[in-house]
Design an enzyme around this catalytic site. Structure first.
Site, short mmCIF file in Angstrom:
data_model
loop_
_atom_site.label_atom_id
_atom_site.label_comp_id
_atom_site.label_asym_id
_atom_site.label_seq_id
_atom_site.Cartn_x
_atom_site.Cartn_y
_atom_site.Cartn_z
N ASP A 80 -5.24 60.47 2.02
CA ASP A 80 -5.81 60.21 3.33
C ASP A 80 -5.78 58.69 3.51
O ASP A 80 -5.60 57.94 2.54
CB ASP A 80 -7.24 60.75 3.37
CG ASP A 80 -7.91 60.47 4.71
OD1 ASP A 80 -7.24 60.57 5.76
OD2 ASP A 80 -9.11 60.15 4.71
N ASP A 109 -7.89 56.48 6.30
CA ASP A 109 -9.18 55.86 6.61
C ASP A 109 -10.20 56.21 5.54
O ASP A 109 -10.46 57.37 5.26
CB ASP A 109 -9.68 56.33 7.98
CG ASP A 109 -8.74 55.91 9.11
OD1 ASP A 109 -8.57 54.70 9.30
OD2 ASP A 109 -8.17 56.80 9.77
#
Length: 314
Positions: free
Chosen positions: A31, A33
């Protein structure tokens, strides 16, 4: 694979355990953020980890529910923040995967009404998917505005310029049972500095689900479709050889579980280890899908393992 190491189930791992994991896995899904960066600031050591994985011949991809920018903008951001080896083909955003779903899976024949940012529209247009053009007068209302013909899908993403009129139009289009109802992701909110939050795509989708009486098909994490996109573009992807690294239990860990991947929670983002332990100890078996196999403070914890591997090869 997690069970083979003997510490599956929300346990923090370090040095030799991380080294064993790096040796065992061929595919690393990150991922962005909260894992790779916070806004315009890279997580300390993240660039070194990603660049080292790529140079060691590992397959590295990025799976993000952020649909606000097209993939080419992500490439520029990675480069700007020091991730010099990242290429366009490694980036799988919910906007890109939504475009693939519309083009290749349902083969939409008609216009798509988009609730979302320009980045989402650009990704659709690059895939050859026509979007409804917004050209309403400032004082237009649902009582007197024009509704576009031939709308075959409504796609909801993050939209910081959401209006009541957009919501009303989408509700009208969805009265047609043949009109598809899609959402880029169902993230409820995103953290901002100072303790503030930003409503996510999931909150907008929920409003439209209530208005239309329908449920959206979610494209992004934790849906399996993002992994299917990766599998279609990288040959020989074996779930057993993959590690999903994320910061949200209800999104990233559930995504990994849904796809049969080992999962790792990094504590630089939204979820913390106490929440994971609560899910692990829960009597509800569905909560166990939210429990990570491994936990690290930050992906920079990989760095000593790289140093050991380099020493062994010298």
């Amino acid at each position: 694979m997690a069970g083979a190491f003997g510490f599956k189930g929300c346990q923090k791992i370090r040095g030799p355990q991380i080294r064993s994991l790096l040796e065992a896995k061929d595919f690393f899904l990150f991922d962005c953020d909260g894992v790779i960066w916070h806004g315009e600031k890279a997580i300390t050591g993240a660039a070194k980890v990603v660049n080292a994985l790529i140079r060691q011949g590992k397959n590295v991809v990025f799976v993000t529910n952020n649909c606000t920018r097209p993939r080419e903008n992500y490439v520029h951001k990675f480069c700007r923040l020091g991730f010099t080896d990242v290429m366009l083909e490694q980036i799988f955003s919910s906007s890109y995967c939504s475009a693939l779903y519309l083009r290749d899976v349902v083969k939409v024949r008609g216009q798509v009404f988009v609730i979302g940012c320009d980045g989402l529209r650009r990704e659709l247009l690059e895939a050859g998917i026509p979007c409804v053009e917004e050209a309403d007068d400032p004082d237009a209302t649902i009582y007197n505005c024009a509704l576009a013909p031939d709308v075959k899908a409504v796609l909801v993403g993050h939209d910081d310029k959401l209006t009541f009129l957009k919501l009303a139009k989408a509700s009208c289009y969805l009265r047609d049972p043949d009109c598809l109802f899609l959402a880029t992701d169902n993230d409820p909110w995103h953290p901002l500095s100072g303790g503030r939050i930003l409503p996510g795509s999931g909150s907008l989708t929920a409003a439209l689900e209530v208005a239309s009486g329908r449920k959206a098909t979610v494209i992004g994490k934790p849906s399996r479709f993002m992994f299917e996109c990766i599998s279609s573009q990288f040959r020989g992807v074996d779930p057993a050889q993959c590690l999903m690294v994320g910061d949200r239990l209800e999104v990233d860990m559930l995504f990994g579980s849904n796809c049969g991947l080992d999962t790792m929670l990094t504590l630089t983002g939204v979820s913390q280890i106490e929440e994971a332990q609560e899910y692990r100890n829960s009597d509800l078996s569905t909560n166990h899908s939210l429990v990570p196999d491994y936990v690290v403070d930050t992906i920079a914890d990989f760095l000593p393992a790289f140093e050991e591997l380099e020493e062994q090869s010298n």
